[in-house]
Design an enzyme around this catalytic site. Sequence first.
Site, PDB file in Angstrom:
ATOM      1  N   ALA A 264      42.767 -26.568  53.571  1.00  0.00           N
ATOM      2  CA  ALA A 264      43.897 -25.755  54.014  1.00  0.00           C
ATOM      3  C   ALA A 264      45.025 -25.898  53.003  1.00  0.00           C
ATOM      4  O   ALA A 264      44.978 -26.771  52.146  1.00  0.00           O
ATOM      5  CB  ALA A 264      44.384 -26.216  55.386  1.00  0.00           C
ATOM      6  N   GLU A 300      49.024 -30.323  57.061  1.00  0.00           N
ATOM      7  CA  GLU A 300      49.673 -29.190  56.384  1.00  0.00           C
ATOM      8  C   GLU A 300      51.085 -28.984  56.926  1.00  0.00           C
ATOM      9  O   GLU A 300      52.009 -28.686  56.183  1.00  0.00           O
ATOM     10  CB  GLU A 300      48.839 -27.914  56.530  1.00  0.00           C
ATOM     11  CG  GLU A 300      47.391 -28.020  56.046  1.00  0.00           C
ATOM     12  CD  GLU A 300      47.220 -28.541  54.633  1.00  0.00           C
ATOM     13  OE1 GLU A 300      48.131 -28.364  53.804  1.00  0.00           O
ATOM     14  OE2 GLU A 300      46.163 -29.161  54.354  1.00  0.00           O
ATOM     15  N   GLU A 322      50.569 -35.900  48.349  1.00  0.00           N
ATOM     16  CA  GLU A 322      49.304 -36.041  49.073  1.00  0.00           C
ATOM     17  C   GLU A 322      49.119 -37.432  49.675  1.00  0.00           C
ATOM     18  O   GLU A 322      48.733 -37.567  50.831  1.00  0.00           O
ATOM     19  CB  GLU A 322      48.121 -35.652  48.192  1.00  0.00           C
ATOM     20  CG  GLU A 322      48.113 -34.168  47.813  1.00  0.00           C
ATOM     21  CD  GLU A 322      48.177 -33.215  49.006  1.00  0.00           C
ATOM     22  OE1 GLU A 322      47.879 -33.638  50.134  1.00  0.00           O
ATOM     23  OE2 GLU A 322      48.541 -32.039  48.804  1.00  0.00           O
TER      24      GLU A 322
HETATM   25 ZN   LIG Z   1      47.872 -32.002  51.364  1.00  0.00          ZN
END
Ligand SMILES: [Zn+2]
Length: 886
Positions: A264, A300, A322
């Site tokens: 995603a 997300e 991340e």
């Molecule tokens: Zn990510």
Amino acid sequence: MRDAEPKAIRLKDYEAPALQIRQVHLAFEIQPGETTVTSTLQIERVRPGETDLRLDGQELELLDVTLDGESLSANAYQLDEDSLTLFDLPDRCEIRIVNRIHPERNTALEGLYKSGNLYCTQCEAEGFRKITYYQDRPDVLAKFSTTITAGSAYPVLLSNGNLVDQQTLNDGRRQVSWEDPYPKPSYLFALVAGDLARLEDSFTTMSGREVKLVIYSEPHNIDQCDYAMDVLKRAMRWDEQRFGREYDLDIFMIVAVEDFNMGAMENKGLNIFNTSCVLASKDTATDPSYMRVEGVVAHEYFHNWSGNRVTCRDWFQLSLKEGFTVFRDAEFSSDMNSRTVKRIEDVNFLRSVQFAEDAGPLSHPIRPDSYIEISNFYTPTVYEKGAEVIGMLHTILGEEVFRRGSDLYFERHDGEAATTDDFLAAMADASGRDLSVFQRWYVQAGTPVLAVESRWQEGTFTLILTQSCPPTPGQTEKLPVHMPVAMGLLDADGKLLDPATLQLSSDSEYDIRGDSIVLHLATASTSLRVEGLATEPVVSLLRGYSAPVRLKYPRSPEILKFLAIHDSDGFAAWDALQTLLVDEIGSYSGRRRVSETLIELFAALLEQAQAAVISGSDEDRFMLAARLSLPQESYLFEQFEQVDVDALCAGRDALQQALAAELREQWLALYQAARSVDAYQPDAAGMSRRALCNLALGFVAVALEGGELVELLEAHYSQADNLTDRRAALVAALHSTSLDSAVSRRLLQRFLDAFRNEALVVNQWFSVQAGSPTCSAQDIQTLAAHDAFDGRNPNKIRALYSAFAQANLRNFHAADGSGYQLIADTVLALNSSNPQMASALAKPLTRWRRFSGMRPGLMRQALERLAAADDLSPDVYEVVIKGLAD
Ligand SMILES: [Zn+2]
């Protein structure tokens, strides 16, 4: 091999551009076969320096370019394959570019492409340059507004930000305008055009603002979006409570797309999702798929702050967004479900996949210092090890100070592009701690080894801890890192000693955290002494897996069994049992029966499991299912420096057979007890019960034979009202060595006939077969020719080829090299149509050094064949060259 070798990009060459785009208006005219993009850029000088402006652009057809309204003469700019450079620009100007693209022909799924009847985008990391000429780098933040015009077949036209205008033109076409008030880099741009159904809801933020929530999908899937909507609302509330982060636009949208390379994408206000990470219903999603939807929707959404409001300065900083966001989504899942079970799953993945990467030729630090193709660096190291590093920081600082640090980070860098050093500086400033030794986790590759020895002498217990890290490509010497080692001491009855009452001393700093001692190992070696003890204690080490290291601490089977039963830390108890199982499998000699210690331990756990079905908590059931599971082959292989595929697979099979046969009645009893009569619910009570039931089914299917087995499997399949149970029946059938293969074929056919129109279920149909021990490379080719397969769809590619190369290791590593050949052929077939998928598939071939016998030679041959191919994409080229390097 390609003519010009792709060049590496280096962190040390980073330079911020002097001229930057500050504002952009994009106008898309979508027509059958082609799309015209008109981009109006406001350029400003932000620092002294060059007067030329280089804009990235690939596979674009330039139609017009003007500067402040004047057409540019041919010598005022230069156009090549990858860029458009404008010469001698003033300090402030407006550039207007018109170009044409062909989304229908875009099979790489980067930039604007068509998936079925839907137009959608994927711009991270460098897809925007396939839409229009732009400074396609994360440190250029601009305010975007977008106008989309399309025919009436595309009534839903979406982009980032808030909706500002929509109308139907005289010719019947639709025109919609969006405006995003928050400056962002191009990788966060998104556009969607299609005929989509919608699920709507709303959320009131902590300051009382009303936000509209919309999930879009193709009409036939819209009834599978409720679970994701529920997760989204929980995630929004959680981020306010746990991190103080509030949503900032009037609307938040998610769109489900069938053809998507990644899981995603967190585009500002308009997340685009692979259908596999957002759709969920009892017939189309397994229990782990529900968990994945929960994790990915939250992940997300959390990026809105950790990624969008504060973004990365350059792609070397990818772990800034991340690692932090994976940590955040893991905390969310832990707060929603069982913290211990989530930890076990994450460690299982880390040890199987990230440790493998760390030990191979593609090893890199979580902040790499060079890359050829950034798409290759969306790795378990950047994501999962990145999250482990944030988790260690959380352990070192404690929740309260960590939160102060994250508040400071967001406050300091809101609206900016930051670095991992900026993140650490905020944490250091908020805590007053020196994090310079800790910072080495960002720059050193490889998995550190923690070697531990213990001594017992006249009431004094001493623990000696030593750290080291093996060399990795380009890094021969490693410095010690700062790792928090959480531990506890158990007395002879298995009772945890209260650390506050112990006479502790150490050369290193340590803290008491709850019922654990956290020792800060920041030098090559240290020790911890405990005085005044009556008997020698047993150490519960690396509680909660407090540092992502390989532990070398030789312990007898008796001690491991003791810990597996008594350790109050759920992770450490699981880990002790896993160690016993790995030792047992590793020492299998072809004849010896399974050790009494393990049989006794499993018998005791089976008894607990049966009791837990009747009166235990969901957590108890989840924990017991995790503890009674044998290590997967991928996990097992990573525990050995030299992998003997045949011996380890034979050892695992023998152990499974012995445990199944010796405890046959207990497995059957557990299976019967855990079978549910209630209708499917995706809740902890149902999931934990199914986890135990289907685990028992796996062992029962190994123990039973003949008609009894056929009857049991067919009943399990027929009575199932959900995908989890149906899939478990198929897996059990395909893993049985005694079952007539006609029975599994019959079950597979029933499954396909019933769910042929559900793409996600068809993916399961491929993946259970691709992952089964009897599925050879030849069988994969037969499956690839099946009319339900689509070789352009990333989910299908993963369901067949990735499942084979990553979850069917005995056949991927078939002694005749057929598995390697199949994967190399597939990489070549995908190389030009979808380079990202091709390079991901090539990665397992690079681990050839770890295997024994003929396999390294065969794996190398497959890589050499790839290296010799014409027109290798930079993605595949990088993986192959590194895989072959000495
Ligand atoms: Zn990510």
